[in-house]
Design a protein around this motif. Structure first.
Motif, PDB file in Angstrom:
ATOM      1  N   ARG A 355       0.700  -1.054   0.046  1.00 54.95           N
ATOM      2  CA  ARG A 355      -0.004   0.023   0.031  1.00 54.95           C
ATOM      3  C   ARG A 355       0.944   1.258   0.022  1.00 54.95           C
ATOM      4  O   ARG A 355       2.195   1.070   0.073  1.00 54.95           O
ATOM      5  CB  ARG A 355      -1.000  -0.088   1.314  1.00 54.95           C
ATOM      6  N   GLU A 356       0.204   2.315  -0.084  1.00 57.19           N
ATOM      7  CA  GLU A 356       0.984   3.652  -0.077  1.00 57.19           C
ATOM      8  C   GLU A 356       1.922   3.708   1.010  1.00 57.19           C
ATOM      9  O   GLU A 356       2.983   4.240   1.129  1.00 57.19           O
ATOM     10  CB  GLU A 356       0.077   4.770  -0.433  1.00 57.19           C
ATOM     11  N   ASP A 357       1.128   3.486   2.260  1.00 57.93           N
ATOM     12  CA  ASP A 357       1.841   3.905   3.536  1.00 57.93           C
ATOM     13  C   ASP A 357       2.278   2.512   4.327  1.00 57.93           C
ATOM     14  O   ASP A 357       2.735   2.689   5.508  1.00 57.93           O
ATOM     15  CB  ASP A 357       0.967   4.363   4.443  1.00 57.93           C
ATOM     16  N   ALA A 358       2.183   1.196   3.526  1.00 59.93           N
ATOM     17  CA  ALA A 358       2.722   0.126   4.424  1.00 59.93           C
ATOM     18  C   ALA A 358       2.757  -0.990   3.459  1.00 59.93           C
ATOM     19  O   ALA A 358       2.336  -0.928   2.126  1.00 59.93           O
ATOM     20  CB  ALA A 358       1.786  -0.404   5.282  1.00 59.93           C
ATOM     21  N   LEU A 381      10.119   1.755   1.815  1.00 58.17           N
ATOM     22  CA  LEU A 381       9.321   2.335   3.143  1.00 58.17           C
ATOM     23  C   LEU A 381      10.246   2.331   4.144  1.00 58.17           C
ATOM     24  O   LEU A 381      11.245   1.327   4.117  1.00 58.17           O
ATOM     25  CB  LEU A 381       7.962   1.453   3.202  1.00 58.17           C
ATOM     26  N   LYS A 385       7.290   0.567   8.700  1.00 60.73           N
ATOM     27  CA  LYS A 385       6.051   0.271   8.105  1.00 60.73           C
ATOM     28  C   LYS A 385       5.751  -0.981   7.205  1.00 60.73           C
ATOM     29  O   LYS A 385       4.785  -1.353   6.597  1.00 60.73           O
ATOM     30  CB  LYS A 385       6.001   1.282   6.729  1.00 60.73           C
TER      31      LYS A 385
END
Length: 720
Positions: A355-358, A381, A385
């Motif tokens: 995902r964008e954040d993880a 990342l 994350k």
């Protein structure tokens, strides 16, 4: 019964709901070798912890991964013994990714390997149980307003001096949680003579889940919306795809994407069938790159040439050169051991959602620390994350210490919207492994007029795994794992020199394999000791006993194995009995194998007798299982195991040409444990190392022909 993680009676979701409903509870923070802290001391970072809720449910968060070696049961026994609860009352959970809490005290990372799971956690897990027991006793004493010294814990209860009053652990957790945790020096561990559980055979806690299918491996992970990907990796290390028919792949019903990741091609689809058909339709052509001409013959030639040169000194005592020159008889030999694949039953697999954040992974890995770093590096990342849901592993043997499968999966997942599961075909698994190194060892020995050794020279030539993984471990050019089992053989040798010659093969990746150094050095050492015994015209067992007078633990396992195997009992023609003794992974082991060599050269091992001193025992049944499994795994390699290369490609591909031992070929394996008060040793890799020389020495006994190169070449053993 393993309730939360493994059993059907209470799954984790129900447990968490129940815990939230009742609230409260006692949390014991376990510091591996660094003391304990009270629950409120958030600045203290323990490596593992125990929870006890108001219903008395005990939860152990496991810092190690179960790969079939029985540690989930054994480590739960450590806790249950000191906590004074039944083994059935301990619930296990996989440790989440958190090196600060669950880093291995011996290996420093969050990982499982090296036959260290009991050695490393023998004291910490017992301390955790004893600390919790101490707090619960103090809580009951406070409730009754009596001296804690007058109370005792038993079977999940605290009883007063008279035994007429008792409180269940669940009734005491709130009071116990308010009491400062005692300092380690104020916690008393049980002495072995009062153990109730440790040292007894306990049934495996993970067996019910394996039988009824509730136990989930990494390959079983299936988050909502998961796509399936089939992958093809360059058949030559360093190669890349030259052409890919993406349109043909996309024309297959169910195929969604074709992803190129540099050295691999993945086809993403709704289900496995479509992914495999799409990959076949892609008609990939490869640019083989710089390793296109590499062959096994090239690698062996390089090793042979380098083995003639002096190596880095791992051990040097006495004047070996002078002793060899003055010896009554000099013996020389060259031993070779091939590249070996791990060939675990569960092929490499990983499910990833970027995902964008993880980045979240579902996988069975021995090395959470390396998996986290690999995923962070590929995605860009921050390490925090990365989320890893670790699973039980369907065979590790060291293969899952490497993270190449995870890297491939994350690279593919970065192009997919939603989670994607990548499962390697067996062919990809065997042909793209990190293999046990090819070793080429030169031995020189000298004996006196009585046949006693006066000089011992051992030069190890092969790949260094530590040089790649942990360069600081290399000291003065010596890989400590590469010479384990060679530097300190169990025997008294007046002059000894051991050298390590690092030789990195072109076009091949090497790594751990269920005992790397010992898996080849024990073969070399025990084969050469047998050669010295033959030169001295001495019985192999009696010859070894001559050299073990200063090593009582090794002597005891040898004597016990010889007794149980009926050493000296006459055998028929073409039947032989071979022996091996080793000290590795902190344990002493002697193994005797009975083998029959048929007229066509086929070798049939009929019986293996093992005597082991692994210090204080936890679960004798697990030790026997590890002896059986390790011996059969090693026997497979001794008789059949080899990875060879031609034109840069691994020639073996599946179990039709990388042969496993068949059921009808499996010998009877019996295990005898020597009682010991010494600290526990490792057991998961021990039998795998010993079986190589035990079998080849038996072949020599049966035929008079010495096996110095593995796997066994039946052509050399045909009856003339």
């Amino acid at each position: 019964m393993l309730h939360s993680a493994f059993g059907p009676r209470l799954n984790r979701r129900h447990f968490l709901r129940a815990s939230a409903a009742v609230g409260g509870g006692l949390v014991v923070n376990l510091a591996l070798g660094r003391g304990f802290s009270a629950p409120a001391a958030v600045e203290f970072a323990p490596n593992a912890f125990i929870r006890i809720d108001r219903k008395g449910l005990v939860t152990l968060v496991m810092p190690q991964v179960e790969m079939g070696q029985g540690i989930y049961t054994a480590q739960a026994m450590l806790l249950a013994e000191e906590l004074e609860v039944a083994l059935d009352d301990v619930t296990l959970e996989h440790a989440p990714l958190n090196e600060a809490l669950y880093g291995h005290p011996m290996l420093t990372r969050q990982m499982t390997g090296g036959s260290t799971s009991i050695r490393a956690f023998w004291t910490p897990l017992r301390m955790a149980g004893a600390t919790a027991r101490t707090l619960l006793i103090q809580a009951a004493a406070k409730e009754w307003n009596v001296d804690p010294a007058t109370c005792r814990a038993e079977d999940g209860f605290v009883l007063d001096q008279s035994g007429t009053r008792k409180l269940a652990y669940g009734e005491l957790v709130d009071i116990a949680a308010s009491i400062p945790a005692p300092a380690p020096e104020n916690v008393t561990l049980k002495s072995p003579e009062v153990f109730k559980l440790l040292g007894s055979s306990a049934k495996r806690l993970d067996t019910p889940g394996k039988v009824n299918g509730s136990l989930k491996y990494g390959i079983d992970a299936l988050p909502d919306g998961t796509k399936i990907a089939a992958i093809a990796i360059s058949p030559v290390l360093g190669g890349k795809p030259k052409s890919v028919d993406e349109q043909a792949a996309l024309a297959i019903n169910g195929v969604r994407q074709v992803v190129l990741t540099g050295d691999a091609v993945a086809v993403v689809a709704d289900h496995t069938g479509a992914a495999k058909k799409g990959l076949a339709a892609a008609s990939i052509e490869w640019d083989d790159g710089p390793n296109a001409q590499v062959s096994s013959a090239d690698i062996v030639r390089q090793l042979e040439q380098q083995s003639r040169k002096p190596g880095a000194i791992a051990r040097s005592e006495g004047d070996v050169t002078k002793a060899l020159a003055s010896a009554a008889q000099r013996i020389e030999a060259v031993y070779q051991l091939p590249f070996l694949s791990h060939a675990a039953m569960e092929p490499m697999n990983c499910t990833v959602h970027v995902r964008e954040d993880a980045c979240e992974l579902w996988v069975g890995t021995q090395n959470l620390s390396a998996a986290k770093q690999a995923a962070a590096t590929v995605t860009g990342l921050a390490p925090e994350k990365i989320i890893i849901n670790n699973h039980i592993v369907g065979g590790g043997f060291g293969r899952r210490l490497e993270v190449d499968g995870i890297i491939h999966a994350v690279k593919v997942a970065m192009h997919v919207n939603g989670p994607v599961k990548i499962i390697w075909r067996r062919e990809e698994d065997i042909q793209h492994g990190y293999y046990r190194p090819y070793y080429y060892d030169r031995m020189s020995g000298g004996i006196d007029e009585q046949g006693n050794p006066v000089a011992w020279m051992h030069r190890v030539s092969g790949s260094s795994i530590f040089a790649r993984i942990a360069p600081p471990a290399m000291q003065n050019g010596v890989d400590p794992d590469g010479v384990e089992g060679a530097v300190h053989p169990p025997y008294k040798l007046p002059a000894i020199q051991v050298e390590f010659n690092q030789v990195e093969p072109q076009g091949v990746l090497t790594s751990w394999w269920r005992g790397v150094g010992p898996s080849h050095n024990v073969f070399t050492v025990e084969s050469f000791i047998d050669e010295l015994a033959a030169a001295a015209k001495a019985d192999p067992v009696e010859y070894r006993k001559r050299l073990l007078t200063d090593n009582p633990r090794a002597m005891r396992v040898l004597e016990l194995a010889a007794e149980k195997a009926e050493w000296g009992k006459p055998l028929s023609a073409r039947q032989g009995r071979g022996v091996a003794v080793q000290f590795a992974f902190g344990s002493y082991l002697a193994m005797i194998a009975d083998a029959t060599v048929e007229a066509d050269g086929a070798v049939r091992v009929t019986r293996i007798v093992t005597a082991v001193d692994c210090g204080l025992t936890v679960n004798p049944d697990t030790i026997a299982a590890q002896m059986e499994g390790g011996a059969l795994y090693g026997l497979t390699a001794a008789l059949y195991g080899t990875i060879t290369l031609k034109d840069g490609r691994v020639e073996q591909s599946n179990f039709d040409n990388y042969l496993p031992l068949r059921i009808e070929e499996a010998p009877h394996v019996e295990t005898h444990i020597v009682p010991s008060a010494e600290p526990p040793g490792g057991i998961g890799e021990a039998a795998t190392s010993a079986v190589f020389p035990a079998v080849t020495n038996a072949i020599f006994s049966a035929t008079g022909r010495r096996v110095r190169t593995l796997p066994v070449n039946t052509e050399d053993l045909k009856q003339a």
